[in-house]
Design a protein around this motif. Structure first.
Motif, PDB file in Angstrom:
ATOM      1  N   VAL A  16       0.843  -1.202   0.000  1.00  0.00           N
ATOM      2  CA  VAL A  16       0.000   0.000   0.000  1.00  0.00           C
ATOM      3  C   VAL A  16       0.875   1.247   0.000  1.00  0.00           C
ATOM      4  N   TYR A  43       2.861  -1.097  -6.356  1.00  0.00           N
ATOM      5  CA  TYR A  43       1.896  -1.084  -5.260  1.00  0.00           C
ATOM      6  C   TYR A  43       0.560  -1.654  -5.735  1.00  0.00           C
ATOM      7  N   GLY A  44      -0.180  -2.266  -4.821  1.00  0.00           N
ATOM      8  CA  GLY A  44      -1.498  -2.775  -5.162  1.00  0.00           C
ATOM      9  C   GLY A  44      -2.620  -1.822  -4.825  1.00  0.00           C
ATOM     10  N   GLU A  45      -2.329  -0.854  -3.953  1.00  0.00           N
ATOM     11  CA  GLU A  45      -3.367   0.071  -3.512  1.00  0.00           C
ATOM     12  C   GLU A  45      -2.744   1.411  -3.141  1.00  0.00           C
ATOM     13  N   ARG A  69       1.464   2.858  -9.340  1.00  0.00           N
ATOM     14  CA  ARG A  69       1.166   1.687 -10.168  1.00  0.00           C
ATOM     15  C   ARG A  69       2.454   1.094 -10.743  1.00  0.00           C
ATOM     16  N   THR A  85      -7.704   1.011  -5.866  1.00  0.00           N
ATOM     17  CA  THR A  85      -7.068  -0.248  -6.230  1.00  0.00           C
ATOM     18  C   THR A  85      -6.316  -0.045  -7.534  1.00  0.00           C
ATOM     19  N   ALA A 117      -3.694   4.803  -0.911  1.00  0.00           N
ATOM     20  CA  ALA A 117      -4.615   5.297   0.113  1.00  0.00           C
ATOM     21  C   ALA A 117      -4.332   6.761   0.413  1.00  0.00           C
ATOM     22  N   ARG A 174      -9.528   5.168  -0.945  1.00  0.00           N
ATOM     23  CA  ARG A 174      -8.674   4.084  -1.456  1.00  0.00           C
ATOM     24  C   ARG A 174      -8.838   3.961  -2.969  1.00  0.00           C
TER      25      ARG A 174
END
Length: 328
Positions: A247, A281-283, A277, A327, A285, A325
């Motif tokens: 994250v 990272y996957g997310e 991206r 994704t 926030a 958030r």
């Protein structure tokens, strides 16, 4: 009276003297080149770079991604000469080169951490050198000098049919130079106090965030962008590692009031998302407050979703905090 004034003509106006105009402009060129030490640029600023090398570093630093072909055109350099200079930079671990995403036939050039350090040092010393030229000038003379420089730039950079301010200034995103992180603290504190009544505890929070970023900075996972408009700093944003694995966190988005409406905030948020991206990272926030309506609009446009909110009393105000958030 000017250097180009000849004997009065039939109408009483001075007769143009093109040869005298050329001499005057060349005399100014010789004077200014000597004044700024262009022939001995490295020694003048105590750096190992020539003026041309410094200009190349400046161009790369002021564009998130730049192609070799763009550099050649913008700096009017011979392709072979530019390639040799870029090879020197690569040998010194100042840049990396790879295929351009826009055109695989082109080379994409990016600064390494050592390159950013060198570019920052050059910027700092260049600012100091030019500042020293202005220090001893009275305020009125300083204003005349700066206005004259703007006039020279406007007349020589554009055609006579185009007004100096006909085109809107370009938004440029760059990495931070020495002093930029301190500027972020100062501007966040001043703007949030003026617009939302935040007290000194907010400035303390921003200072801690910036200090933690500087102390733990890792270029693979962390990044800060400074936005410039017409050469002035007008915005900033950070992308940093979050406590949770995979994250990233968007922090300290800032756009100066006078720069709003130029797309500065949108470019800062989009660039932050793109970096997160590409870094893997996957997310992504972020935490904000409901009163920041313009910022919330930017986050929604970029695809962020509001996942929770709660009331709190912070920075001397009653607020509603929000977690957003995205994704990746």
């Amino acid at each position: 009276m000017t250097a180009s004034a000849g004997p009065p003509g039939p109408s009483g106006d001075a007769t143009p003297d093109p040869a005298a105009d050329v001499r005057a402009l060349r005399r100014f060129n010789r004077f200014y080149v000597n004044l700024i030490g262009a022939f001995d640029y490295g020694r003048q600023l105590y750096t190992p770079f020539t003026l041309t090398e410094a200009r190349i570093l400046y161009e790369i630093a002021h564009h998130d991604r730049v192609d070799a072909a763009d550099l050649r055109v913008s700096l009017s350099l011979d392709a072979g000469y530019l390639s040799r200079l870029l090879g020197k930079f690569e040998d010194r671990k100042l840049i990396t080169r790879g295929r351009s995403e826009r055109d695989p036939r082109r080379q994409c050039i990016m600064l390494t951490p050592a390159g950013w350090e060198a570019a920052g040092l050059l910027e700092e010393r260049s600012q100091e050198a030019v500042g020293s030229l202005l220090t001893d000038l009275p305020a009125a003379d300083r204003a005349r000098l700066v206005d004259s420089a703007r006039t020279i730039h406007a007349l020589l950079a554009k055609g006579p049919e185009e007004a100096p301010d006909a085109r809107p200034p370009e938004v440029v995103l760059r990495r931070p130079y020495p002093g930029d992180l301190g500027w972020m603290v100062e501007r966040n504190a001043a703007l949030y106090a003026a617009e939302y009544g935040f007290d000194l505890s907010y400035e303390a929070l921003v200072a801690r965030i910036v200090a933690e970023y500087a102390e733990a900075f890792d270029p693979r996972w962390d990044r800060t962008w400074i936005a410039e408009l017409g050469g002035d700093r007008v915005g900033a944003v950070m992308c940093v590692r979050d406590g949770a694995p995979g994250v990233a966190r968007l922090r300290l988005l800032l756009v100066e009031p006078g720069a709003r409406g130029h797309g500065v905030g949108r470019q800062l948020v989009d660039t932050c998302v793109e970096f997160a991206r590409e870094a893997g990272y996957g997310e992504l926030a972020l935490w904000t407050n409901s009163v920041l309506h313009a910022a919330r609009g930017l986050y929604q446009r970029a695809g962020f979703e509001l996942v929770s909110e709660s009331a709190h009393h912070s920075f001397g105000q009653d607020l509603v905090g929000q977690d957003w958030r995205l994704t990746l």
